[in-house]
Design a protein around this motif. Sequence first.
Motif, PDB file in Angstrom:
ATOM      1  N   CYS A 114       0.854  -1.195   0.000  1.00 28.04           N
ATOM      2  CA  CYS A 114       0.000   0.000   0.000  1.00 28.04           C
ATOM      3  C   CYS A 114       0.887   1.241   0.000  1.00 28.04           C
ATOM      4  CB  CYS A 114      -0.929   0.005   1.207  1.00 28.04           C
ATOM      5  SG  CYS A 114      -0.070   0.022   2.805  1.00 28.04           S
ATOM      6  N   LYS A 115       0.300   2.378  -0.342  1.00 29.20           N
ATOM      7  CA  LYS A 115       1.025   3.643  -0.373  1.00 29.20           C
ATOM      8  C   LYS A 115       0.363   4.629   0.589  1.00 29.20           C
ATOM      9  CE  LYS A 115       2.669   3.281  -5.159  1.00 29.20           C
ATOM     10  NZ  LYS A 115       2.711   3.933  -6.500  1.00 29.20           N
ATOM     11  N   GLY A 116       1.195   5.352   1.321  1.00 34.96           N
ATOM     12  CA  GLY A 116       0.659   6.352   2.232  1.00 34.96           C
ATOM     13  C   GLY A 116       1.194   6.198   3.643  1.00 34.96           C
ATOM     14  N   ASP A 117       1.055   7.231   4.405  1.00 40.32           N
ATOM     15  CA  ASP A 117       1.570   7.249   5.769  1.00 40.32           C
ATOM     16  C   ASP A 117       0.836   6.231   6.644  1.00 40.32           C
ATOM     17  OD1 ASP A 117       3.302   8.464   7.777  1.00 40.32           O
ATOM     18  OD2 ASP A 117       1.464   9.270   8.655  1.00 40.32           O
ATOM     19  N   LEU A 118       1.579   5.279   7.204  1.00 40.65           N
ATOM     20  CA  LEU A 118       1.037   4.244   8.101  1.00 40.65           C
ATOM     21  C   LEU A 118      -0.132   3.491   7.468  1.00 40.65           C
ATOM     22  CD1 LEU A 118       1.127   6.228  11.476  1.00 40.65           C
ATOM     23  CD2 LEU A 118       2.842   4.653  10.571  1.00 40.65           C
ATOM     24  N   CYS A 119      -0.035   3.242   6.168  1.00 39.98           N
ATOM     25  CA  CYS A 119      -1.130   2.566   5.464  1.00 39.98           C
ATOM     26  C   CYS A 119      -1.196   1.071   5.770  1.00 39.98           C
ATOM     27  CB  CYS A 119      -1.003   2.767   3.955  1.00 39.98           C
ATOM     28  SG  CYS A 119       0.469   1.988   3.226  1.00 39.98           S
ATOM     29  N   ASN A 120      -0.128   0.496   6.350  1.00 40.60           N
ATOM     30  CA  ASN A 120      -0.132  -0.954   6.620  1.00 40.60           C
ATOM     31  C   ASN A 120      -0.681  -1.267   8.009  1.00 40.60           C
ATOM     32  OD1 ASN A 120       2.090   0.159   7.946  1.00 40.60           O
ATOM     33  ND2 ASN A 120       3.386  -1.645   7.621  1.00 40.60           N
ATOM     34  N   SER A 121      -1.796  -0.627   8.336  1.00 45.24           N
ATOM     35  CA  SER A 121      -2.411  -0.779   9.657  1.00 45.24           C
ATOM     36  C   SER A 121      -3.575  -1.768   9.663  1.00 45.24           C
ATOM     37  CB  SER A 121      -2.920   0.578  10.146  1.00 45.24           C
ATOM     38  OG  SER A 121      -3.911   1.081   9.251  1.00 45.24           O
ATOM     39  N   LYS A 122      -3.952  -2.262   8.494  1.00 42.20           N
ATOM     40  CA  LYS A 122      -5.155  -3.097   8.421  1.00 42.20           C
ATOM     41  C   LYS A 122      -4.844  -4.558   8.706  1.00 42.20           C
ATOM     42  CE  LYS A 122      -7.183   0.057   5.025  1.00 42.20           C
ATOM     43  NZ  LYS A 122      -7.711   0.204   3.640  1.00 42.20           N
ATOM     44  N   GLN A 123      -5.908  -5.349   8.773  1.00 39.99           N
ATOM     45  CA  GLN A 123      -5.761  -6.783   8.983  1.00 39.99           C
ATOM     46  C   GLN A 123      -5.612  -7.478   7.634  1.00 39.99           C
ATOM     47  OE1 GLN A 123      -5.512  -8.552  11.698  1.00 39.99           O
ATOM     48  NE2 GLN A 123      -6.472  -7.475  13.373  1.00 39.99           N
TER      49      GLN A 123
END
Length: 248
Positions: A114-123
């Motif tokens: 993913c792209k973006g600030d802290l975008c890898n926060s999902k499950q």
Amino acid sequence: MLSAAIFLAGLACVFAEGYGSRCYDCNYAPSGYTKQVNYWTRVSSNAGYAGCALAKYGDAETLDKWSCSSGECFIRKDPNGLVYRGCANKENLPLGVSTYKQCANQAGSLWYFCKGDLCNSKQLGDYGVCGYKPAYYNTYKSPCDGKCYNNPSGLFADKYNKNGFIQCGCDYKYGKACICCKPFFMKCPYGTAFDDYTKVCSKDAYNPDYVPTPYKAEPVYHAPSYGYQAPSYGYGYQAPAYGYNNHY
């Protein structure tokens, strides 16, 4: 005016160097187990951090957040059961892994980018994060219950979709993050199907004539019990006699 221009130029440099984009950097085990060589064991204190699941409010404050010059983050699931979050800079990725291949098995792991600030926060497995929500979601009998029904991998076949599978993961329930309690519906990469024996999507399983190789179920880890039982002596036992003769 000059000071404002200097400030904007400095801010542009900061973002150009990647400091304006960050990624969570941590790992956790969705099923509560990790795979060793040929057996599964409960997660120890040095193998994953439950807060990395981000299933509980406030967990984000406890995680490392690293600047990422590429602006791309990843979520990766390894065969040992651990899920990793990190920055997708080229130097952080194994040889041959491409960020253009979304939700694909690369270098033996499942990758989401993913792209973006802290975008890898999902499950991993949520809708849009390599997962989907089927029409039968609410009527499907979930195999996930916190113990994964004695399946430490947390991976189950989807009886309605041979080209997909169910991954048991974390959910927010009763005020705390639960492990292995929520079903996530995942799709296998194109041209593969889920092999419930090996717990992976494979080209062989996609063949309608495929016959699975007999497979020994993954063992469930049980902590050993230690107990001491004193020896029992019945009738007929005679303690050895020790004599002592005095000689002058």
